[in-house]
Write a protein that holds these residues in place. Sequence first.
Motif, PDB file in Angstrom:
ATOM      1  N   LEU A 390      12.743  19.304   0.638  1.00  0.00           N
ATOM      2  CA  LEU A 390      13.798  18.680   1.420  1.00  0.00           C
ATOM      3  C   LEU A 390      13.879  17.177   1.148  1.00  0.00           C
ATOM      4  N   PRO A 391      15.079  16.637   1.104  1.00  0.00           N
ATOM      5  CA  PRO A 391      15.256  15.197   0.860  1.00  0.00           C
ATOM      6  C   PRO A 391      14.991  14.379   2.125  1.00  0.00           C
ATOM      7  N   VAL A 392      13.735  14.093   2.366  1.00  0.00           N
ATOM      8  CA  VAL A 392      13.305  13.260   3.489  1.00  0.00           C
ATOM      9  C   VAL A 392      12.569  12.060   2.899  1.00  0.00           C
ATOM     10  N   THR A 393      12.890  10.872   3.372  1.00  0.00           N
ATOM     11  CA  THR A 393      12.209   9.663   2.917  1.00  0.00           C
ATOM     12  C   THR A 393      11.245   9.178   3.994  1.00  0.00           C
ATOM     13  N   PHE A 394       9.993   9.001   3.621  1.00  0.00           N
ATOM     14  CA  PHE A 394       8.976   8.463   4.517  1.00  0.00           C
ATOM     15  C   PHE A 394       8.756   6.999   4.166  1.00  0.00           C
ATOM     16  N   VAL A 395       8.821   6.140   5.163  1.00  0.00           N
ATOM     17  CA  VAL A 395       8.557   4.716   4.966  1.00  0.00           C
ATOM     18  C   VAL A 395       7.309   4.380   5.776  1.00  0.00           C
ATOM     19  N   LEU A 396       6.236   4.064   5.061  1.00  0.00           N
ATOM     20  CA  LEU A 396       4.928   3.892   5.688  1.00  0.00           C
ATOM     21  C   LEU A 396       4.579   2.415   5.775  1.00  0.00           C
ATOM     22  N   ASP A 397       4.688   1.886   6.972  1.00  0.00           N
ATOM     23  CA  ASP A 397       4.324   0.501   7.257  1.00  0.00           C
ATOM     24  C   ASP A 397       2.807   0.432   7.467  1.00  0.00           C
ATOM     25  N   ARG A 398       2.245  -0.790   7.381  1.00  0.00           N
ATOM     26  CA  ARG A 398       0.807  -1.007   7.623  1.00  0.00           C
ATOM     27  C   ARG A 398      -0.058  -0.188   6.665  1.00  0.00           C
ATOM     28  N   SER A 399       0.362  -0.034   5.421  1.00  0.00           N
ATOM     29  CA  SER A 399      -0.462   0.652   4.429  1.00  0.00           C
ATOM     30  C   SER A 399      -1.567  -0.275   3.948  1.00  0.00           C
ATOM     31  N   GLY A 400      -2.615   0.324   3.373  1.00  0.00           N
ATOM     32  CA  GLY A 400      -3.731  -0.472   2.884  1.00  0.00           C
ATOM     33  C   GLY A 400      -4.538  -1.044   4.032  1.00  0.00           C
ATOM     34  N   ILE A 401      -4.883  -2.315   3.931  1.00  0.00           N
ATOM     35  CA  ILE A 401      -5.672  -2.994   4.947  1.00  0.00           C
ATOM     36  C   ILE A 401      -4.743  -3.668   5.951  1.00  0.00           C
ATOM     37  N   THR A 402      -4.928  -3.351   7.235  1.00  0.00           N
ATOM     38  CA  THR A 402      -4.073  -3.951   8.258  1.00  0.00           C
ATOM     39  C   THR A 402      -4.708  -5.165   8.896  1.00  0.00           C
ATOM     40  N   GLY A 403      -6.047  -5.237   8.950  1.00  0.00           N
ATOM     41  CA  GLY A 403      -6.703  -6.416   9.497  1.00  0.00           C
ATOM     42  C   GLY A 403      -7.404  -6.180  10.818  1.00  0.00           C
ATOM     43  N   PRO A 404      -7.004  -6.913  11.880  1.00  0.00           N
ATOM     44  CA  PRO A 404      -7.817  -6.965  13.103  1.00  0.00           C
ATOM     45  C   PRO A 404      -7.827  -5.698  13.938  1.00  0.00           C
ATOM     46  N   ASP A 405      -6.965  -4.729  13.670  1.00  0.00           N
ATOM     47  CA  ASP A 405      -7.001  -3.496  14.457  1.00  0.00           C
ATOM     48  C   ASP A 405      -8.098  -2.533  14.000  1.00  0.00           C
ATOM     49  N   GLY A 406      -8.683  -2.775  12.844  1.00  0.00           N
ATOM     50  CA  GLY A 406      -9.884  -2.046  12.472  1.00  0.00           C
ATOM     51  C   GLY A 406      -9.665  -0.697  11.822  1.00  0.00           C
ATOM     52  N   PRO A 449      11.137  15.374  -1.235  1.00  0.00           N
ATOM     53  CA  PRO A 449      10.824  14.200  -0.419  1.00  0.00           C
ATOM     54  C   PRO A 449      10.332  13.012  -1.242  1.00  0.00           C
ATOM     55  N   THR A 450      10.467  11.833  -0.656  1.00  0.00           N
ATOM     56  CA  THR A 450       9.963  10.601  -1.246  1.00  0.00           C
ATOM     57  C   THR A 450       9.194   9.835  -0.172  1.00  0.00           C
ATOM     58  N   ALA A 451       8.333   8.928  -0.618  1.00  0.00           N
ATOM     59  CA  ALA A 451       7.607   8.070   0.315  1.00  0.00           C
ATOM     60  C   ALA A 451       7.487   6.681  -0.285  1.00  0.00           C
ATOM     61  N   LEU A 452       7.683   5.673   0.556  1.00  0.00           N
ATOM     62  CA  LEU A 452       7.450   4.281   0.186  1.00  0.00           C
ATOM     63  C   LEU A 452       6.380   3.727   1.116  1.00  0.00           C
ATOM     64  N   ARG A 453       5.505   2.875   0.597  1.00  0.00           N
ATOM     65  CA  ARG A 453       4.470   2.270   1.442  1.00  0.00           C
ATOM     66  C   ARG A 453       4.402   0.776   1.183  1.00  0.00           C
ATOM     67  N   PHE A 454       4.112   0.026   2.247  1.00  0.00           N
ATOM     68  CA  PHE A 454       3.928  -1.420   2.116  1.00  0.00           C
ATOM     69  C   PHE A 454       2.997  -1.899   3.228  1.00  0.00           C
ATOM     70  N   PRO A 455       2.426  -3.099   3.066  1.00  0.00           N
ATOM     71  CA  PRO A 455       1.400  -3.567   3.994  1.00  0.00           C
ATOM     72  C   PRO A 455       1.969  -4.316   5.186  1.00  0.00           C
ATOM     73  N   LYS A 456       1.089  -4.626   6.120  1.00  0.00           N
ATOM     74  CA  LYS A 456       1.415  -5.541   7.208  1.00  0.00           C
ATOM     75  C   LYS A 456       1.131  -6.949   6.710  1.00  0.00           C
ATOM     76  N   ALA A 457       2.168  -7.623   6.267  1.00  0.00           N
ATOM     77  CA  ALA A 457       1.972  -8.937   5.652  1.00  0.00           C
ATOM     78  C   ALA A 457       3.327  -9.579   5.414  1.00  0.00           C
ATOM     79  N   SER A 458       3.299 -10.864   5.118  1.00  0.00           N
ATOM     80  CA  SER A 458       4.497 -11.538   4.635  1.00  0.00           C
ATOM     81  C   SER A 458       4.717 -11.166   3.179  1.00  0.00           C
ATOM     82  N   VAL A 459       5.968 -11.173   2.769  1.00  0.00           N
ATOM     83  CA  VAL A 459       6.299 -10.809   1.393  1.00  0.00           C
ATOM     84  C   VAL A 459       6.135 -12.033   0.500  1.00  0.00           C
ATOM     85  N   ASP A 460       5.364 -11.881  -0.560  1.00  0.00           N
ATOM     86  CA  ASP A 460       5.178 -12.973  -1.504  1.00  0.00           C
ATOM     87  C   ASP A 460       6.409 -13.113  -2.398  1.00  0.00           C
ATOM     88  N   ALA A 461       6.409 -14.137  -3.206  1.00  0.00           N
ATOM     89  CA  ALA A 461       7.532 -14.383  -4.115  1.00  0.00           C
ATOM     90  C   ALA A 461       7.729 -13.199  -5.060  1.00  0.00           C
TER      91      ALA A 461
END
Length: 605
Positions: A390-406, A449-461
């Motif tokens: 099925l064509p469902v897109t998953f967008v996964l925020d807070r991937s990798g290391i998130t930091g203070p939440d452990g 299906p597709t999935a995109l992942r990105f971290p909890k952070a500011s976007v660099d240049a």
Amino acid sequence: MKSPLPLPETLLAGLSGPDDLRALPRDRLAALAAEIRELIIGTVLTTGGHLGPNLAVVELTIALHRVFCSPRDTLLFDTGHQSYVHKILTGRGHAFATSLRQPGGLSGYPNRAESVHDVIENSHASTALAYADGIAKARALTDCRDRAVVAVVGDGALTGGLAYEALNNIGAAQHRPVIVVLNDNGHSYSPTFGAIAAHLAQLRGTVGRDSRTASWSRPANPTVFEQLGLAYLGPFDGHDVGALETALRQAKSLGRPVVVHAVTVKGKGYGPACADPERMHTASPKPVVPKPGSPTASWTDIFAGELVDLGARRGDVVAITAAMPGPTGLTRFAERYPDRCFDVGIAEQHAVASAAGLAMAGLHPVVALYSTFLNRAFDQLLLDVALHRLPVTFVLDRSGITGPDGPSHHGMWDLTLLGTVPELRVGVPRDAVQLRVMLDEAVAHTAGPTALRFPKASVDAAIAAIDRVGSLDLLYRCGAPQLLLVPIGPIAAECVAAARNLTDSGIGVTVVDPRWPLPVPTELLELAAEYEHVITVEDNIRHGGIGAHLTRALGDAAIDLPVTTMGLPQRFLGHGKRAEILIAAGLSATGITETALRHANHLRR
């Protein structure tokens, strides 16, 4: 770290644990509650953390520790982000003030290594009732029925299916007393949504009237809890310690499963948190003023804007969130297209299975979740979405290391899990430009299906490609084809910096961004075959990550080539600053350079 708010030499200073609290005269409890709120506000606004939920449970937690004797009686908090007051009252006030969520300091959630009063390390909602059911069963089997089992559950957690699986079992065992304390403030992260929220709102309307007492009997119009077999006491004012103590003692005396309904105010005692409980659910440390020209947008911000634009171009795009429209970037989409955005509550399994239904009916759902919470819906991803292609897109925020939440919030397993799912394309954008492009590509993909992942952070240049090989972006190339660096996502910037270091050391190096690394692109195999050594770099555990997939794919293609996989260690990582954790794992330009140089002795020089 210097204490942001030293413990005052008053009531809190005299409390070393729950025994001292129980000895405190009742007429001093209001002053104690005020001191606790002052400590929480001062600390959280300095270190960051969960503000609104903890301000809501000050009196409730005081009452719990005065009626029950932890750790002999078991107190469970669902979710664990409402446990700050519990930590303070169990002898950790100074540590709270000086080290909350700091590296090596006090966790923002219950932590068994910190105290015997912390029983479970939970920060995923709707789990405590199942723990309570199991503990109550063990109490019965080991003849420890005089030890109470108490689970504090937020109304938001009751939107999760696991809570009802547990209630189904708790209510059916009248001889096993479990006390469910319902902390009802009308919110999870955002306002609680759904039929159970409407039911609780109706019950909240009776707060202050005569509540059911210890002589409980099934009423003519039972609550949902009574229909499931639990007694129901309440609703009570969750900020009246005396009323709460009376209610909890009543519940204890019943000797059966019972719900105590406490109505609280999220953010109680702090005006900004009461005025905007969603924004002040958590508070960040005082922001650092960015330097002129520095990037300030977060990955979530970029996604939020692009999804709105995408929604304008494509009427079939709908969005789904599990009780977190703000943190996952869906608020703007919901404001623009309210009929096309669905908040299903803290119910990730339902979110994904419902997305499957939407896709079956001809729409293209975008399911926005924290990476760590997709773990809860893996079965639905695998067998309800992917099995049906099925064509469902998953967008996964807070991937990798998130930091203070452990450890519970690090998204460091997603590539391993996603890599096991057939028919799933996984993309990892390296910068804001690629996030926009790849979100469009994901929604345009109709074969599965597709999935995109990105971290909890500011976007660099942005990092511009110097060349394109099929779907791959070449980011750097200098010298003979000796070493191929394959970064996954935003870590590309560190790999480009490392490549320059390696060039200075006389090594021919190329950096390639696969963009869509799963399934492993054929072009990547063909490119790798031209080199003497490959190093993959990812902020996922090494076990089963992109490096493992590339190694296997090279072997399957009979390409004999050494591959070094750089990633996170396969263990639970504590809380701390994201950058520092990545550096400790060797995932920095310096670490990548050092790893490459250790493996460079076999390269042709």
